[in-house]
Scaffold this motif. Structure first.
Motif, mmCIF file in Angstrom:
data_model
loop_
_atom_site.group_PDB
_atom_site.id
_atom_site.type_symbol
_atom_site.label_atom_id
_atom_site.label_comp_id
_atom_site.label_asym_id
_atom_site.label_seq_id
_atom_site.Cartn_x
_atom_site.Cartn_y
_atom_site.Cartn_z
ATOM 1 N N LEU A 137 0.810 -1.217 0.000
ATOM 2 C CA LEU A 137 0.000 0.000 0.000
ATOM 3 C C LEU A 137 0.845 1.270 0.000
ATOM 4 O O LEU A 137 0.299 2.364 0.116
ATOM 5 C CB LEU A 137 -0.925 0.007 1.227
ATOM 6 N N ALA A 138 2.165 1.119 -0.117
ATOM 7 C CA ALA A 138 3.056 2.281 0.001
ATOM 8 C C ALA A 138 3.701 2.654 -1.330
ATOM 9 O O ALA A 138 4.817 3.200 -1.359
ATOM 10 C CB ALA A 138 4.135 2.000 1.047
ATOM 11 N N GLY A 139 3.015 2.380 -2.416
ATOM 12 C CA GLY A 139 3.563 2.709 -3.730
ATOM 13 C C GLY A 139 3.682 4.206 -3.945
ATOM 14 O O GLY A 139 3.111 5.012 -3.209
ATOM 15 N N GLY A 140 4.439 4.587 -4.987
ATOM 16 C CA GLY A 140 4.600 5.994 -5.310
ATOM 17 C C GLY A 140 5.776 6.658 -4.620
ATOM 18 O O GLY A 140 6.047 7.840 -4.849
ATOM 19 N N LYS A 141 6.469 5.926 -3.771
ATOM 20 C CA LYS A 141 7.644 6.463 -3.086
ATOM 21 C C LYS A 141 8.919 5.972 -3.778
ATOM 22 O O LYS A 141 8.874 5.022 -4.565
ATOM 23 C CB LYS A 141 7.678 6.008 -1.622
ATOM 24 N N GLU A 142 10.030 6.606 -3.469
ATOM 25 C CA GLU A 142 11.337 6.114 -3.899
ATOM 26 C C GLU A 142 12.193 5.859 -2.669
ATOM 27 O O GLU A 142 12.138 6.616 -1.694
ATOM 28 C CB GLU A 142 12.042 7.113 -4.819
ATOM 29 N N VAL A 143 12.977 4.779 -2.717
ATOM 30 C CA VAL A 143 13.875 4.433 -1.619
ATOM 31 C C VAL A 143 15.309 4.421 -2.140
ATOM 32 O O VAL A 143 15.593 3.834 -3.191
ATOM 33 C CB VAL A 143 13.520 3.053 -1.028
ATOM 34 N N ILE A 144 16.188 5.093 -1.414
ATOM 35 C CA ILE A 144 17.619 5.064 -1.722
ATOM 36 C C ILE A 144 18.314 4.380 -0.555
ATOM 37 O O ILE A 144 18.256 4.865 0.581
ATOM 38 C CB ILE A 144 18.186 6.484 -1.913
ATOM 39 N N ILE A 145 18.939 3.248 -0.822
ATOM 40 C CA ILE A 145 19.637 2.481 0.204
ATOM 41 C C ILE A 145 21.132 2.771 0.099
ATOM 42 O O ILE A 145 21.745 2.537 -0.945
ATOM 43 C CB ILE A 145 19.382 0.974 0.041
ATOM 44 N N LEU A 146 21.703 3.301 1.164
ATOM 45 C CA LEU A 146 23.142 3.548 1.220
ATOM 46 C C LEU A 146 23.771 2.382 1.968
ATOM 47 O O LEU A 146 23.645 2.260 3.178
ATOM 48 C CB LEU A 146 23.413 4.872 1.923
ATOM 49 N N SER A 147 24.419 1.509 1.217
ATOM 50 C CA SER A 147 24.919 0.246 1.749
ATOM 51 C C SER A 147 26.417 0.318 2.002
ATOM 52 O O SER A 147 27.196 0.627 1.093
ATOM 53 C CB SER A 147 24.599 -0.873 0.740
ATOM 54 N N GLY A 148 26.827 0.036 3.234
ATOM 55 C CA GLY A 148 28.245 -0.002 3.571
ATOM 56 C C GLY A 148 28.659 -1.421 3.938
ATOM 57 O O GLY A 148 27.966 -2.089 4.697
ATOM 58 N N ARG A 149 29.794 -1.862 3.393
ATOM 59 C CA ARG A 149 30.264 -3.228 3.640
ATOM 60 C C ARG A 149 31.772 -3.236 3.851
ATOM 61 O O ARG A 149 32.510 -2.604 3.097
ATOM 62 C CB ARG A 149 29.923 -4.141 2.468
ATOM 63 N N GLY A 150 32.226 -3.984 4.842
ATOM 64 C CA GLY A 150 33.648 -4.069 5.118
ATOM 65 C C GLY A 150 34.415 -4.784 4.031
ATOM 66 O O GLY A 150 35.540 -4.408 3.701
ATOM 67 N N SER A 151 33.819 -5.840 3.461
ATOM 68 C CA SER A 151 34.469 -6.593 2.397
ATOM 69 C C SER A 151 33.648 -6.480 1.118
ATOM 70 O O SER A 151 32.592 -5.859 1.097
ATOM 71 C CB SER A 151 34.620 -8.066 2.795
ATOM 72 N N VAL A 152 34.141 -7.095 0.073
ATOM 73 C CA VAL A 152 33.452 -7.062 -1.215
ATOM 74 C C VAL A 152 32.666 -8.356 -1.387
ATOM 75 O O VAL A 152 33.231 -9.453 -1.356
ATOM 76 C CB VAL A 152 34.461 -6.891 -2.370
ATOM 77 N N LEU A 153 31.354 -8.229 -1.572
ATOM 78 C CA LEU A 153 30.490 -9.394 -1.787
ATOM 79 C C LEU A 153 29.909 -9.421 -3.185
ATOM 80 O O LEU A 153 29.792 -10.491 -3.792
ATOM 81 C CB LEU A 153 29.337 -9.396 -0.777
ATOM 82 N N ALA A 154 29.511 -8.275 -3.719
ATOM 83 C CA ALA A 154 28.822 -8.218 -5.006
ATOM 84 C C ALA A 154 29.678 -8.818 -6.116
ATOM 85 O O ALA A 154 30.862 -8.492 -6.263
ATOM 86 C CB ALA A 154 28.463 -6.782 -5.342
ATOM 87 N N GLY A 155 29.079 -9.725 -6.869
ATOM 88 C CA GLY A 155 29.775 -10.325 -8.002
ATOM 89 C C GLY A 155 30.776 -11.388 -7.630
ATOM 90 O O GLY A 155 31.561 -11.830 -8.473
ATOM 91 N N THR A 156 30.778 -11.819 -6.349
ATOM 92 C CA THR A 156 31.688 -12.866 -5.894
ATOM 93 C C THR A 156 30.866 -14.040 -5.349
ATOM 94 O O THR A 156 29.666 -13.894 -5.093
ATOM 95 C CB THR A 156 32.621 -12.357 -4.784
#
Length: 213
Positions: free
Chosen positions: A128-147
């Motif tokens: 029921l919460a459509g019409g909004k935008e969410v920006i997630i600022l993600s912090g990570r100590g190591s690299v996970l994406a693409g691994t």
């Protein structure tokens, strides 16, 4: 135009996600000068986790209420009002032990409420919460994406699931990875994230909300 910033890092001035949320506020303020900005710091002022007494008070109007429970219910209403009023929601979300901070989870538990931000139907839950935008600022100590280690991500995946469940289709992730692997890697990750923040563009629906306001 209403902007809600939710910070959850416990690292204060040393926090990568807090620094990025400040950059986002600067970018949003330049893009939407008339916008109202609300800042909710769930690390500095933690939200109580859900309790049996809180749930009982919500579901049984005749149940006795202490002053603490009354205050907790009032806080829940305040958090829901902030969330519903927001056109853009910025989430500062460091990764702690492969997930999000428990204080951020406590905030989510107050805004993901049946009958308020989603409802159950014969065809399954409906956001029921459509019409909004969410920006997630993600912090990570190591690299996970693409691994191969990407399967351990219960941080960004969880947040995308929650906000998607609430009916929000516009979800952007700005990620700073490997910030604990050395000073050079940290600086490079932050610089890349700041570049992405500067390049953020908003959907026509959000932009039109700002013009209408």
């Amino acid at each position: 135009m209403n902007i809600l910033i939710v910070d959850s890092s416990i690292l204060g001035a040393n926090s990568v996600t807090r620094a990025l949320s400040m950059r986002v506020v600067e970018h949003l303020s330049a893009t939407f000068p008339a916008a109202a900005v609300t800042h909710r710091d769930v690390a500095e002022t933690p939200i109580p986790h859900l309790s049996p007494a809180y749930i009982q008070a919500l579901t049984d109007l005749d149940a006795p209420r202490t002053r603490e429970i009354e205050a907790d219910i009032a806080l829940g209403r305040e958090l829901m009002t902030e969330f519903k009023a927001a056109d853009i929601i910025v989430i500062g979300a460091p990764m702690y032990n492969f997930g999000i901070p428990s204080t951020l989870k406590a905030w989510i538990d107050r805004i993901a409420v049946a009958g308020e931000t989603f409802r159950y139907t014969a065809k399954g839950p409906r956001g029921l919460a459509g019409g909004k935008e969410v920006i997630i600022l993600s912090g990570r100590g190591s690299v996970l994406a693409g691994t191969p280690a990407e399967t351990m991500d219960h941080q960004e995946a969880h947040l995308r699931t929650v906000f998607g469940f609430l009916g929000i289709a516009e979800i952007m992730v700005v990620r700073a990875e490997g910030v604990a692997t050395g000073p050079d890697a940290r600086a490079a990750a932050i610089a890349d994230a700041e570049r992405r923040v500067a390049e953020i563009r908003f959907s026509p629906s959000v932009a039109s909300t700002a013009i209408a306001a």
